[in-house]
Design a protein around this motif. Structure first.
Motif, mmCIF file in Angstrom:
data_model
loop_
_atom_site.group_PDB
_atom_site.id
_atom_site.type_symbol
_atom_site.label_atom_id
_atom_site.label_comp_id
_atom_site.label_asym_id
_atom_site.label_seq_id
_atom_site.Cartn_x
_atom_site.Cartn_y
_atom_site.Cartn_z
ATOM 1 N N PHE A 99 0.814 -1.219 0.000
ATOM 2 C CA PHE A 99 0.000 0.000 0.000
ATOM 3 C C PHE A 99 0.850 1.274 0.000
ATOM 4 O O PHE A 99 0.453 2.283 -0.579
ATOM 5 C CB PHE A 99 -0.939 0.005 1.200
ATOM 6 N N GLN A 100 2.007 1.241 0.668
ATOM 7 C CA GLN A 100 2.855 2.434 0.711
ATOM 8 C C GLN A 100 3.912 2.427 -0.388
ATOM 9 O O GLN A 100 4.596 3.431 -0.591
ATOM 10 C CB GLN A 100 3.512 2.560 2.083
ATOM 11 N N ASN A 101 4.060 1.300 -1.068
ATOM 12 C CA ASN A 101 4.986 1.167 -2.198
ATOM 13 C C ASN A 101 6.418 1.540 -1.799
ATOM 14 O O ASN A 101 7.138 2.225 -2.528
ATOM 15 C CB ASN A 101 4.527 2.039 -3.370
ATOM 16 N N LEU A 102 6.832 1.060 -0.645
ATOM 17 C CA LEU A 102 8.180 1.319 -0.157
ATOM 18 C C LEU A 102 9.022 0.052 -0.211
ATOM 19 O O LEU A 102 8.516 -1.060 -0.310
ATOM 20 C CB LEU A 102 8.136 1.844 1.283
ATOM 21 N N GLU A 103 10.321 0.254 -0.132
ATOM 22 C CA GLU A 103 11.270 -0.853 -0.148
ATOM 23 C C GLU A 103 11.593 -1.259 1.283
ATOM 24 O O GLU A 103 11.991 -0.425 2.107
ATOM 25 C CB GLU A 103 12.555 -0.424 -0.856
ATOM 26 N N VAL A 104 11.398 -2.533 1.596
ATOM 27 C CA VAL A 104 11.789 -3.081 2.896
ATOM 28 C C VAL A 104 13.043 -3.916 2.652
ATOM 29 O O VAL A 104 12.968 -4.977 2.012
ATOM 30 C CB VAL A 104 10.664 -3.944 3.502
ATOM 31 N N PRO A 105 14.223 -3.476 3.114
ATOM 32 C CA PRO A 105 15.477 -4.098 2.677
ATOM 33 C C PRO A 105 15.716 -5.510 3.195
ATOM 34 O O PRO A 105 16.356 -6.310 2.513
ATOM 35 C CB PRO A 105 16.554 -3.140 3.202
ATOM 36 N N ILE A 106 15.249 -5.824 4.391
ATOM 37 C CA ILE A 106 15.471 -7.160 4.933
ATOM 38 C C ILE A 106 14.253 -7.615 5.727
ATOM 39 O O ILE A 106 13.464 -6.792 6.198
ATOM 40 C CB ILE A 106 16.704 -7.240 5.861
ATOM 41 N N ASN A 107 14.120 -8.929 5.865
ATOM 42 C CA ASN A 107 13.179 -9.489 6.819
ATOM 43 C C ASN A 107 13.912 -9.617 8.147
ATOM 44 O O ASN A 107 14.764 -10.501 8.314
ATOM 45 C CB ASN A 107 12.684 -10.869 6.354
ATOM 46 N N LYS A 108 13.603 -8.722 9.052
ATOM 47 C CA LYS A 108 14.310 -8.677 10.328
ATOM 48 C C LYS A 108 14.261 -10.015 11.063
ATOM 49 O O LYS A 108 15.216 -10.407 11.737
ATOM 50 C CB LYS A 108 13.667 -7.569 11.176
ATOM 51 N N LEU A 109 13.159 -10.744 10.915
ATOM 52 C CA LEU A 109 12.987 -11.987 11.659
ATOM 53 C C LEU A 109 13.965 -13.072 11.210
ATOM 54 O O LEU A 109 14.191 -14.046 11.926
ATOM 55 C CB LEU A 109 11.545 -12.483 11.525
ATOM 56 N N GLN A 110 14.567 -12.915 10.028
ATOM 57 C CA GLN A 110 15.543 -13.899 9.573
ATOM 58 C C GLN A 110 16.809 -13.879 10.423
ATOM 59 O O GLN A 110 17.590 -14.830 10.392
ATOM 60 C CB GLN A 110 15.909 -13.648 8.109
ATOM 61 N N TRP A 111 16.992 -12.809 11.182
ATOM 62 C CA TRP A 111 18.244 -12.648 11.924
ATOM 63 C C TRP A 111 18.055 -12.887 13.414
ATOM 64 O O TRP A 111 18.854 -12.452 14.228
ATOM 65 C CB TRP A 111 18.823 -11.265 11.639
ATOM 66 N N LYS A 112 17.002 -13.599 13.758
ATOM 67 C CA LYS A 112 16.809 -13.990 15.152
ATOM 68 C C LYS A 112 17.918 -14.937 15.597
ATOM 69 O O LYS A 112 18.255 -15.892 14.891
ATOM 70 C CB LYS A 112 15.473 -14.716 15.327
ATOM 71 N N LEU A 113 18.447 -14.703 16.801
ATOM 72 C CA LEU A 113 19.389 -15.656 17.398
ATOM 73 C C LEU A 113 18.657 -16.665 18.269
ATOM 74 O O LEU A 113 19.180 -17.726 18.576
ATOM 75 C CB LEU A 113 20.446 -14.910 18.217
ATOM 76 N N ASN A 114 17.462 -16.311 18.696
ATOM 77 C CA ASN A 114 16.637 -17.199 19.503
ATOM 78 C C ASN A 114 15.219 -17.141 18.953
ATOM 79 O O ASN A 114 14.558 -16.107 19.031
ATOM 80 C CB ASN A 114 16.664 -16.770 20.974
ATOM 81 N N LYS A 115 14.769 -18.238 18.392
ATOM 82 C CA LYS A 115 13.473 -18.234 17.713
ATOM 83 C C LYS A 115 12.318 -17.936 18.656
ATOM 84 O O LYS A 115 11.256 -17.483 18.217
ATOM 85 C CB LYS A 115 13.233 -19.577 17.025
ATOM 86 N N ASP A 116 12.506 -18.180 19.951
ATOM 87 C CA ASP A 116 11.421 -18.035 20.919
ATOM 88 C C ASP A 116 11.362 -16.656 21.566
ATOM 89 O O ASP A 116 10.591 -16.447 22.497
ATOM 90 C CB ASP A 116 11.541 -19.103 22.011
ATOM 91 N N LYS A 117 12.174 -15.724 21.064
ATOM 92 C CA LYS A 117 12.161 -14.364 21.607
ATOM 93 C C LYS A 117 11.930 -13.358 20.495
ATOM 94 O O LYS A 117 12.215 -13.616 19.323
ATOM 95 C CB LYS A 117 13.483 -14.059 22.322
ATOM 96 N N ALA A 118 11.415 -12.205 20.887
ATOM 97 C CA ALA A 118 11.246 -11.117 19.927
ATOM 98 C C ALA A 118 12.606 -10.504 19.610
ATOM 99 O O ALA A 118 13.552 -10.620 20.386
ATOM 100 C CB ALA A 118 10.303 -10.059 20.494
ATOM 101 N N VAL A 119 12.697 -9.858 18.466
ATOM 102 C CA VAL A 119 13.931 -9.181 18.068
ATOM 103 C C VAL A 119 13.910 -7.761 18.614
ATOM 104 O O VAL A 119 12.923 -7.040 18.450
ATOM 105 C CB VAL A 119 14.074 -9.150 16.533
ATOM 106 N N PHE A 120 14.997 -7.358 19.259
ATOM 107 C CA PHE A 120 15.063 -6.001 19.794
ATOM 108 C C PHE A 120 15.318 -4.995 18.677
ATOM 109 O O PHE A 120 15.763 -5.339 17.590
ATOM 110 C CB PHE A 120 16.165 -5.904 20.850
#
Length: 274
Positions: A99-120
């Motif tokens: 809808f905003q037609n913007l570029e999102v450079p990365i999927n932040k969630l791919q860089w989780k070190l612990n899958k069971d926690k949120a990314v800071f």
């Protein structure tokens, strides 16, 4: 798919910020659920990585990999909160891109070190499309079943809108463009030097880029109360320009749960179709 499910409308209001209402055109059907599941599973890992990691794996191995290595657990209330938060970040990125037609450079969630926690850190970072970056966007994203409840410790309890605002304000006060520096390092290591140079300049010359701030609130439609916007409106202006996007979902809890149910099947299907 997302435009068949959601519609995006800017509101005319007297608030100190712009407001956007995203509402459902239709109740999510099985196609919508499958679409969301595919978006979630490929937000944690890209499809090429799955193919590399799971080459010659059985369906049982694929399912076990998803449950044990990729998605947050589903045991405690903390686990459920992480799942809900991740779900909201993924939906928000889809809205920003479509809808905003913007570029999102990365999927932040791919860089989780612990899958069971949120990314800071900042929930989402985006910028304008094209060869030259002129505008950068910082997002704070909150997913709440009942946003009418104030949060925090007494006496400093506020609606989630104010809490999100205060968190996003840290980006405005930061003396450096830390996200840009991270992206410059990331793209350099990936060998994408042209992309790395864009963010290198952002670090060196932050004054040349316009900062924009936006908050996303994904909420159960039946639990919306205008008070959450009124409390935000009386804050001294700190973030300029500021947008607030409210995403109204009917029976949000049920939709989130249905999306996570048997999400392993989404990866099984994606790998089978390759």
């Amino acid at each position: 798919m997302i435009n068949k499910w959601l519609e995006h409308n800017e509101q005319v209001s007297s608030y100190t910020f712009k407001s956007i209402y995203v509402s459902e055109k239709a109740k999510p059907d099985n196609g919508t659920i499958e679409y969301l599941q595919a978006q979630i599973i490929t937000s944690y890992r890209n499809l090429d990585y799955y193919k590399f990691q799971l080459e010659n794996s059985s369906e049982a191995d694929i399912r076990n990999f998803v449950l044990n290595q990729v998605i947050p657990a589903n045991v405690t209330q903390f686990d459920k909160n992480v799942r809900q938060g991740d779900w909201g970040e993924i939906l928000s990125a889809l809205i920003v891109a479509y809808f905003q037609n913007l570029e999102v450079p990365i999927n932040k969630l791919q860089w989780k070190l612990n899958k069971d926690k949120a990314v800071f850190g900042t929930d989402l970072f985006a910028y304008n499309k094209g060869d030259k970056i002129t505008d950068i966007y910082y997002y704070e994203i909150k997913t709440r079943l009942n946003p009418k409840n104030k949060e925090g410790k007494v006496p400093n309890r506020n609606y989630i809108t104010v809490i999100a605002h205060n968190s996003l304000a840290k980006d405005e006060s930061a003396p450096t463009e830390s996200i840009a520096e991270f992206l410059s390092r990331l793209f350099f290591e990936m060998g994408e030097l042209n992309e790395a140079k864009k963010f290198k300049d952002m670090v060196k010359n932050p004054q040349n880029y316009k900062r924009n701030f936006e908050m996303f609130f994904i909420i159960d439609k039946d639990n919306f109360d205008i008070k959450i916007l009124n409390e935000l409106n009386i804050l001294p202006p700190q973030l300029t320009p500021l947008k607030v996007t409210l995403i109204f979902i009917e029976d949000l809890q049920n939709l989130v749960q249905n999306t996570w149910n048997d999400i392993e099947s989404a990866l099984v299907k994606l790998l089978k179709d390759e």
